[in-house]
Design a protein around this motif. Structure first.
Motif, PDB file in Angstrom:
ATOM      1  N   VAL A 228       0.865  -1.188   0.000  1.00 37.91           N
ATOM      2  CA  VAL A 228       0.000   0.000   0.000  1.00 37.91           C
ATOM      3  C   VAL A 228       0.897   1.230   0.000  1.00 37.91           C
ATOM      4  CG1 VAL A 228      -1.844   1.248   1.169  1.00 37.91           C
ATOM      5  CG2 VAL A 228      -1.735  -1.259   1.331  1.00 37.91           C
ATOM      6  N   GLY A 229       0.860   1.990  -1.091  1.00 35.35           N
ATOM      7  CA  GLY A 229       1.709   3.174  -1.205  1.00 35.35           C
ATOM      8  C   GLY A 229       0.949   4.449  -0.885  1.00 35.35           C
ATOM      9  N   PRO A 230       1.544   5.346  -0.087  1.00 35.78           N
ATOM     10  CA  PRO A 230       0.860   6.580   0.314  1.00 35.78           C
ATOM     11  C   PRO A 230       0.999   7.686  -0.722  1.00 35.78           C
ATOM     12  CG  PRO A 230       3.006   6.526   1.331  1.00 35.78           C
ATOM     13  CD  PRO A 230       2.882   5.246   0.525  1.00 35.78           C
TER      14      PRO A 230
ATOM     15  N   GLN B 158      -3.451   5.731   5.659  1.00 36.21           N
ATOM     16  CA  GLN B 158      -2.964   4.577   4.907  1.00 36.21           C
ATOM     17  C   GLN B 158      -2.662   3.390   5.827  1.00 36.21           C
ATOM     18  OE1 GLN B 158      -3.563   4.704   2.030  1.00 36.21           O
ATOM     19  NE2 GLN B 158      -3.262   6.737   1.179  1.00 36.21           N
ATOM     20  N   ARG B 159      -2.277   3.667   7.045  1.00 38.76           N
ATOM     21  CA  ARG B 159      -2.106   2.558   7.991  1.00 38.76           C
ATOM     22  C   ARG B 159      -3.437   1.838   8.210  1.00 38.76           C
ATOM     23  NH1 ARG B 159       0.783   6.842  10.735  1.00 38.76           N
ATOM     24  NH2 ARG B 159       3.030   6.612  10.399  1.00 38.76           N
TER      25      ARG B 159
ATOM     26  N   ILE C  91      -1.063  -1.580  -4.458  1.00 38.24           N
ATOM     27  CA  ILE C  91      -1.955  -0.449  -4.676  1.00 38.24           C
ATOM     28  C   ILE C  91      -1.265   0.812  -4.169  1.00 38.24           C
ATOM     29  CG2 ILE C  91      -4.005  -1.910  -4.469  1.00 38.24           C
ATOM     30  CD1 ILE C  91      -4.493  -0.632  -1.701  1.00 38.24           C
ATOM     31  N   GLY C  92      -1.648   1.948  -4.710  1.00 37.24           N
ATOM     32  CA  GLY C  92      -1.011   3.172  -4.259  1.00 37.24           C
ATOM     33  C   GLY C  92      -1.825   4.400  -4.610  1.00 37.24           C
TER      34      GLY C  92
ATOM     35  N   ALA D 293       2.388   5.975  -8.278  1.00 39.27           N
ATOM     36  CA  ALA D 293       3.427   6.038  -9.303  1.00 39.27           C
ATOM     37  C   ALA D 293       4.513   5.008  -9.025  1.00 39.27           C
ATOM     38  CB  ALA D 293       4.023   7.442  -9.351  1.00 39.27           C
ATOM     39  N   ILE D 294       4.835   4.809  -7.757  1.00 41.71           N
ATOM     40  CA  ILE D 294       5.864   3.837  -7.382  1.00 41.71           C
ATOM     41  C   ILE D 294       5.415   2.416  -7.720  1.00 41.71           C
ATOM     42  CG2 ILE D 294       7.000   2.775  -5.379  1.00 41.71           C
ATOM     43  CD1 ILE D 294       7.201   5.661  -4.215  1.00 41.71           C
TER      44      ILE D 294
END
Length: 241
Positions: free
Chosen positions: A36-38, A47-48, A117-118, A124-125
């Motif tokens: 999970v990307g912030p 996001q946590r 997912i992000g 983008a990462i």
């Protein structure tokens, strides 16, 4: 509610000590896992909680860090870090791979069943991980319709779902079209959902700080985008008891 166990994990990436949030579902067996990307402001409790929600659904989930434990409240300071990062696919991949290594090293993770997912910069990462040929079961992004280096999208071997607000000035129609053209030309199984009336970062609850113009929360679409991501995972990375 399923019992979820969480812990903080520290690891090196991009010359920083990253501080991620790992959430584990109940049990001791191996489970599918999700990165999970912030967004560009960094990893925060929102996001946590997303990672915790995924663990409640049966996934091992790692909400990864992109700023060495920092969460930016000053938009200009955030842009000063994120703009060079977003212009450097290799740096983004380095941050993504470091987090992926942490997730794979978790004994509860099934290393052959991982999705990513992000949101914003984190999205983008995870797209760059796909362009780097990482074996992922699914990629989901919100507010991240970034395009990559020519031809590298052909390395993406999984479905890609992307969501964006129709009124997002940071990801305008031209960017949507470029992303769609890249995915189509590469033969990717892709979907793009445009949420009518939504701005950039529409998924994120309001924060008591200065935000960039064009940023705003849309409660209904935030819930819809989350359901769309959960559906993507259910399709591509089902949890089997």
């Amino acid at each position: 509610m399923t019992t979820v166990t969480t812990r903080t994990v520290e690891y090196a990436a991009d010359g920083l000590t990253m501080i991620g949030h790992l959430a584990l579902p109940a049990g001791v067996d191996r489970r599918p896992a999700v990165l999970v990307g912030p967004e560009g402001t960094g990893l925060n409790d929102f996001q946590r909680r997303r990672a915790d929600a995924l663990a409640e659904l049966g996934y091992v989930a790692l909400a990864f860090d992109i700023h060495g434990g920092r969460w930016f409240t000053d938009p200009e300071e955030m842009l000063a870090r994120c703009i060079p990062l977003l212009a450097d696919p290799d740096r983004m991949r380095g941050i993504g791979h470091a987090a992926l290594d942490v997730l794979r090293a978790e004994p509860r993770t099934d290393p052959d069943r991982i999705a990513a997912i992000g949101y914003g910069t984190g999205g983008a990462i995870v797209l760059e991980l796909g362009r780097d040929g990482v074996d992922l079961r699914a990629i989901g992004t919100v507010n991240a319709l970034t395009t990559g280096r020519p031809g590298e999208a052909a390395r993406i071997g999984c479905p890609v779902w992307a969501g964006v607000g129709s009124e997002d000035p940071i990801m305008p129609v031209e960017q949507r079209d470029a992303f769609a053209a890249e995915m189509q030309a590469a033969g990717v199984d892709w979907r793009l959902v445009v949420y009518g009336g939504a701005l950039h970062a529409f998924h994120h609850p309001p924060v008591d700080q200065t935000v960039l113009p064009g940023v705003g929360h849309h409660p209904q679409h935030a819930q819809r985008a989350w359901r769309d991501i959960v559906d993507l995972l259910a399709e591509c990375l089902p949890v089997t008891e």
